[in-house]
Design a protein around this motif. Sequence first.
Motif, PDB file in Angstrom:
ATOM      1  N   THR A  20      -8.740   4.268   4.072  1.00 25.20           N
ATOM      2  CA  THR A  20      -8.228   4.086   2.710  1.00 25.20           C
ATOM      3  C   THR A  20      -7.886   2.625   2.453  1.00 25.20           C
ATOM      4  O   THR A  20      -8.226   2.065   1.403  1.00 25.20           O
ATOM      5  CB  THR A  20      -6.987   4.970   2.475  1.00 25.20           C
ATOM      6  N   ASP A  21      -7.214   2.001   3.402  1.00 21.05           N
ATOM      7  CA  ASP A  21      -6.842   0.592   3.261  1.00 21.05           C
ATOM      8  C   ASP A  21      -8.079  -0.283   3.111  1.00 21.05           C
ATOM      9  O   ASP A  21      -8.158  -1.116   2.208  1.00 21.05           O
ATOM     10  CB  ASP A  21      -6.013   0.147   4.462  1.00 21.05           C
ATOM     11  N   ARG A  22      -9.053  -0.098   3.971  1.00 23.43           N
ATOM     12  CA  ARG A  22     -10.273  -0.913   3.910  1.00 23.43           C
ATOM     13  C   ARG A  22     -10.998  -0.703   2.587  1.00 23.43           C
ATOM     14  O   ARG A  22     -11.470  -1.653   1.967  1.00 23.43           O
ATOM     15  CB  ARG A  22     -11.236  -0.586   5.068  1.00 23.43           C
ATOM     16  N   TRP A  23     -11.104   0.547   2.144  1.00 21.25           N
ATOM     17  CA  TRP A  23     -11.806   0.853   0.914  1.00 21.25           C
ATOM     18  C   TRP A  23     -11.100   0.229  -0.296  1.00 21.25           C
ATOM     19  O   TRP A  23     -11.742  -0.413  -1.132  1.00 21.25           O
ATOM     20  CB  TRP A  23     -11.940   2.363   0.734  1.00 21.25           C
ATOM     21  N   LEU A  24      -9.785   0.402  -0.386  1.00 21.87           N
ATOM     22  CA  LEU A  24      -9.056  -0.145  -1.535  1.00 21.87           C
ATOM     23  C   LEU A  24      -9.056  -1.676  -1.542  1.00 21.87           C
ATOM     24  O   LEU A  24      -9.165  -2.294  -2.601  1.00 21.87           O
ATOM     25  CB  LEU A  24      -7.633   0.394  -1.579  1.00 21.87           C
ATOM     26  N   GLN A  25      -8.929  -2.273  -0.386  1.00 21.25           N
ATOM     27  CA  GLN A  25      -8.939  -3.740  -0.339  1.00 21.25           C
ATOM     28  C   GLN A  25     -10.293  -4.289  -0.752  1.00 21.25           C
ATOM     29  O   GLN A  25     -10.377  -5.296  -1.446  1.00 21.25           O
ATOM     30  CB  GLN A  25      -8.548  -4.240   1.042  1.00 21.25           C
ATOM     31  N   SER A  26     -11.373  -3.630  -0.333  1.00 20.58           N
ATOM     32  CA  SER A  26     -12.702  -4.120  -0.720  1.00 20.58           C
ATOM     33  C   SER A  26     -12.987  -3.845  -2.192  1.00 20.58           C
ATOM     34  O   SER A  26     -13.720  -4.580  -2.837  1.00 20.58           O
ATOM     35  CB  SER A  26     -13.779  -3.481   0.154  1.00 20.58           C
ATOM     36  N   THR A  27     -12.395  -2.794  -2.736  1.00 21.42           N
ATOM     37  CA  THR A  27     -12.607  -2.442  -4.139  1.00 21.42           C
ATOM     38  C   THR A  27     -11.860  -3.384  -5.070  1.00 21.42           C
ATOM     39  O   THR A  27     -12.402  -3.805  -6.095  1.00 21.42           O
ATOM     40  CB  THR A  27     -12.131  -0.989  -4.408  1.00 21.42           C
ATOM     41  N   PRO A  33      -1.736  -6.182  -1.290  1.00 21.07           N
ATOM     42  CA  PRO A  33      -2.093  -5.126  -0.338  1.00 21.07           C
ATOM     43  C   PRO A  33      -2.101  -3.713  -0.948  1.00 21.07           C
ATOM     44  O   PRO A  33      -1.236  -2.888  -0.679  1.00 21.07           O
ATOM     45  CB  PRO A  33      -1.027  -5.266   0.756  1.00 21.07           C
ATOM     46  N   TRP A  34      -3.089  -3.441  -1.791  1.00 28.00           N
ATOM     47  CA  TRP A  34      -3.167  -2.148  -2.479  1.00 28.00           C
ATOM     48  C   TRP A  34      -3.346  -0.983  -1.512  1.00 28.00           C
ATOM     49  O   TRP A  34      -2.856   0.118  -1.768  1.00 28.00           O
ATOM     50  CB  TRP A  34      -4.304  -2.158  -3.494  1.00 28.00           C
ATOM     51  N   GLY A  35      -4.046  -1.189  -0.424  1.00 28.42           N
ATOM     52  CA  GLY A  35      -4.264  -0.116   0.538  1.00 28.42           C
ATOM     53  C   GLY A  35      -2.970   0.350   1.179  1.00 28.42           C
ATOM     54  O   GLY A  35      -2.675   1.551   1.223  1.00 28.42           O
ATOM     55  N   THR A  36      -2.186  -0.580   1.650  1.00 29.87           N
ATOM     56  CA  THR A  36      -0.903  -0.246   2.268  1.00 29.87           C
ATOM     57  C   THR A  36       0.030   0.398   1.259  1.00 29.87           C
ATOM     58  O   THR A  36       0.687   1.403   1.553  1.00 29.87           O
ATOM     59  CB  THR A  36      -0.253  -1.503   2.876  1.00 29.87           C
ATOM     60  N   PHE A  37       0.083  -0.158   0.063  1.00 29.03           N
ATOM     61  CA  PHE A  37       0.913   0.413  -0.994  1.00 29.03           C
ATOM     62  C   PHE A  37       0.526   1.870  -1.240  1.00 29.03           C
ATOM     63  O   PHE A  37       1.380   2.753  -1.279  1.00 29.03           O
ATOM     64  CB  PHE A  37       0.756  -0.412  -2.273  1.00 29.03           C
ATOM     65  N   SER A  38      -0.745   2.124  -1.370  1.00 29.55           N
ATOM     66  CA  SER A  38      -1.222   3.473  -1.697  1.00 29.55           C
ATOM     67  C   SER A  38      -0.921   4.483  -0.600  1.00 29.55           C
ATOM     68  O   SER A  38      -0.429   5.580  -0.881  1.00 29.55           O
ATOM     69  CB  SER A  38      -2.721   3.442  -1.972  1.00 29.55           C
TER      70      SER A  38
END
Length: 120
Positions: A20-27, A33-38
């Motif tokens: 999830t972190d990798r996907w959100l950061q690349s998106t 840090p949207w991945g960590t937040f999510s």
Amino acid sequence: MTVLLVALGAALGAPTRYLTDRWLQSTHGTGFPWGTFSVNVVASFVLGLVLGGPAPHAAVLAVGVGFCGSLSTWSTLAYETVRLADERARTASVMNVLVSTLAGLGAAGLGLALGAMLWA
């Protein structure tokens, strides 16, 4: 049996967090840090949901302790906050802490309320 349930949940939570972190950061492609937040907000909600009522003990162990424990990553929140501050993104650094904390608490509260309704 307890350790097995926690390990099973953690075995699902950790890769979910990473992917999830990798996907959100690349998106998003931003420094925030949207991945960590999510994942932290989702884990807070799911934990509240599980603890909101008399959930089966096995569910608390597997989902609450194992999955949510490995999905959430507050140590990464701390690291990323310091990284933002070091990069002179002070507003983003402060917002990361404030919004993550408030959203996590709100998600947990919502999960508790919904869990109480579902488990009743």
